[in-house]
Design an enzyme around this catalytic site. Structure first.
Site: not given
Length: 172
Positions: A156, A64, A44-46, A49
């Site tokens: 999010d 993560k 994802g954006g961050m 995972v």
């Protein structure tokens, strides 16, 4: 009692870690602290995972990992704030954070591994019956409300970030 993420972290693993690659997807078998990577679950954006094993407690966790190129500056600070804020939230509908650390320049945190499927995957199978949809929304709202009460704002919220476990429990 705060963790000093700029200095060395205490070793809690039962074995010595293997070298961490500087970029790209993490391979199965790689160690980040006392967590051994099994497979990638998503991105994802961050960050990315991964399913991993907590070697100290012998349990599955989701790890993560901040992308290697984003290990400095704003993204790093944001991820640390995210992990610390989420760790303060203790609620059935919020995935629990177990650990935050850094290994070979890779910032990561370990959290509860939720078996089941994302709401996005469930919706791809066809329409969700109204009663089940309302239950899912209700549970997600309860988790988000508790997070907000603890000072954590989820930025999010979307079907791919909502897990529905094998018992029908929603985790944000």
């Amino acid at each position: 009692m705060g963790a000093d993420l700029d200095g060395a972290l205490d070793a809690t693993a039962t074995q010595q870690p293997v070298a961490t690659p500087s970029g790209g997807e993490l391979p199965a078998g790689l160690r980040l602290g006392h967590f051994q990577i099994s497979k990638k679950l998503g991105a994802g954006g961050m960050g990315e995972v991964y399913l991993a094993t907590d070697l100290a407690l012998d349990r599955p966790v989701a790890v993560k990992v901040l992308p290697a190129g984003a290990a400095a500056g704003t993204a790093r600070d944001r991820m640390i704030r995210e992990a610390r804020a989420q760790a303060r939230v203790m609620h059935t509908n919020v995935a629990h954070i177990y650990f935050i650390g850094e290994d070979a320049g890779r910032l990561y945190f370990a959290m509860e591994y939720v078996t089941g499927e994302t709401l996005s995957d469930r919706c791809a199978k066809g329409p969700v019956p109204a009663e089940q949809a309302l239950s899912i929304i209700h549970d997600a709202v309860l988790g988000l409300r508790e997070a907000q009460r603890s000072g954590f704002t989820h930025r999010d919220v979307k079907p791919s970030n909502l897990m529905v476990d094998g018992h029908g429990v929603v985790k944000v």
